[in-house]
Design an enzyme around this catalytic site. Sequence first.
Site, PDB file in Angstrom:
ATOM      1  N   LYS A   5      20.731  -4.061  -5.515  1.00  0.00           N
ATOM      2  CA  LYS A   5      20.277  -2.437  -4.973  1.00  0.00           C
ATOM      3  C   LYS A   5      20.644  -2.091  -6.221  1.00  0.00           C
ATOM      4  O   LYS A   5      20.478  -0.584  -6.828  1.00  0.00           O
ATOM      5  CB  LYS A   5      20.646  -1.937  -3.882  1.00  0.00           C
ATOM      6  N   ASP A  13      25.542 -10.995 -16.690  1.00  0.00           N
ATOM      7  CA  ASP A  13      26.922 -10.897 -16.305  1.00  0.00           C
ATOM      8  C   ASP A  13      27.356 -13.555 -17.060  1.00  0.00           C
ATOM      9  O   ASP A  13      27.152 -13.181 -17.961  1.00  0.00           O
ATOM     10  CB  ASP A  13      27.790 -11.188 -15.211  1.00  0.00           C
TER      11      ASP A  13
HETATM   12  P1  5GP Z   1      25.340 -13.265 -13.586  1.00  0.00           P
HETATM   13  O1  5GP Z   1      24.867 -14.103 -12.159  1.00  0.00           O
HETATM   14  O2  5GP Z   1      24.998 -12.880 -14.133  1.00  0.00           O
HETATM   15  O3  5GP Z   1      26.898 -13.749 -13.290  1.00  0.00           O
HETATM   16  O4  5GP Z   1      25.635 -12.179 -12.086  1.00  0.00           O
HETATM   17  C1  5GP Z   1      24.498 -11.280 -11.974  1.00  0.00           C
HETATM   18  C2  5GP Z   1      25.235 -10.401 -10.157  1.00  0.00           C
HETATM   19  O5  5GP Z   1      26.796 -10.139 -10.838  1.00  0.00           O
HETATM   20  C3  5GP Z   1      24.536  -9.022 -10.857  1.00  0.00           C
HETATM   21  O6  5GP Z   1      23.791  -8.257 -10.606  1.00  0.00           O
HETATM   22  C4  5GP Z   1      25.722  -7.783 -10.441  1.00  0.00           C
HETATM   23  O7  5GP Z   1      25.241  -7.872  -9.165  1.00  0.00           O
HETATM   24  C5  5GP Z   1      26.956  -8.626 -10.701  1.00  0.00           C
HETATM   25  N1  5GP Z   1      28.291  -8.524 -11.020  1.00  0.00           N
HETATM   26  C6  5GP Z   1      28.650  -8.928 -12.199  1.00  0.00           C
HETATM   27  N2  5GP Z   1      29.695  -8.758 -13.234  1.00  0.00           N
HETATM   28  C7  5GP Z   1      29.083  -6.925 -12.753  1.00  0.00           C
HETATM   29  C8  5GP Z   1      30.520  -5.837 -12.848  1.00  0.00           C
HETATM   30  O8  5GP Z   1      31.401  -5.663 -13.593  1.00  0.00           O
HETATM   31  N3  5GP Z   1      29.799  -4.502 -11.690  1.00  0.00           N
HETATM   32  C9  5GP Z   1      29.546  -5.284 -10.651  1.00  0.00           C
HETATM   33  N4  5GP Z   1      29.414  -4.192  -9.475  1.00  0.00           N
HETATM   34  N5  5GP Z   1      28.552  -6.183 -10.424  1.00  0.00           N
HETATM   35  C10 5GP Z   1      28.752  -7.662 -11.252  1.00  0.00           C
END
Ligand code: 5GP
Length: 190
Positions: free
Chosen positions: A49, A109
């Site tokens: 979302k 991230d």
């Molecule tokens: P990744 O798979 O790239 O580690 O993580 C992506 C997902 O992690 C993002 O779509 C989000 O849902 C969550 N995420 C990563 N860092 C943050 C952050 O600083 N704040 C929030 N609200 N969600 C994050």
Amino acid sequence: MNDFRELIQKYIKEVLFSEDEIQLRVSELAERINEDYQGLEPVLVAVLKGSTYFLSDLTRKIELPLSLDFIAIQSYGAHSETTGAVKLLKDLDEPIEGRDVIIIEDIIDTGLTINYLIRSLKARSPRSLRICTLLDKSARRLVPVEIAYRGFEIPDVFVVGYGLDFEQKFRNLPYIGVLDIDRVVEDFYG
Ligand code: 5GP
């Protein structure tokens, strides 16, 4: 978590990007997309979302006959950590074969979630596939990700607002703020 103002005062450490800063950057990204996709009809695939506020502002600044589709995935992990295990909660409504697809993300991230998405969408033979993310926390990247449109690079902090949540809260903040995650976890889950 009842009193919203109290929550903000207590747990938002700083405003990282104001409403104005966000709008300015979103306009710049939209301009680049306008130029790059002249004569084309891209499909914007928003990842639910978190990307909905970004999508809403971005698309209103794009002057192309685009279409929208939505995908929802669940990344597993406690509170703020992704493990890389991803489950598809809602798939696209339409096929994307032969289409020019732009994935709209709120934040990248570790890159594990987008990596899963790219693999899943590439298998459906789009004509092109690019990533547009509002935020990039590249210091934490575990797998390489090629980002065509990047709003802001951010340090290794946990951010909320403008669509981004913590346990479904804070999405409706109009700006992007840094959450005092240690304090939240200690107060609510400690
Ligand atoms: P990744 O798979 O790239 O580690 O993580 C992506 C997902 O992690 C993002 O779509 C989000 O849902 C969550 N995420 C990563 N860092 C943050 C952050 O600083 N704040 C929030 N609200 N969600 C994050």
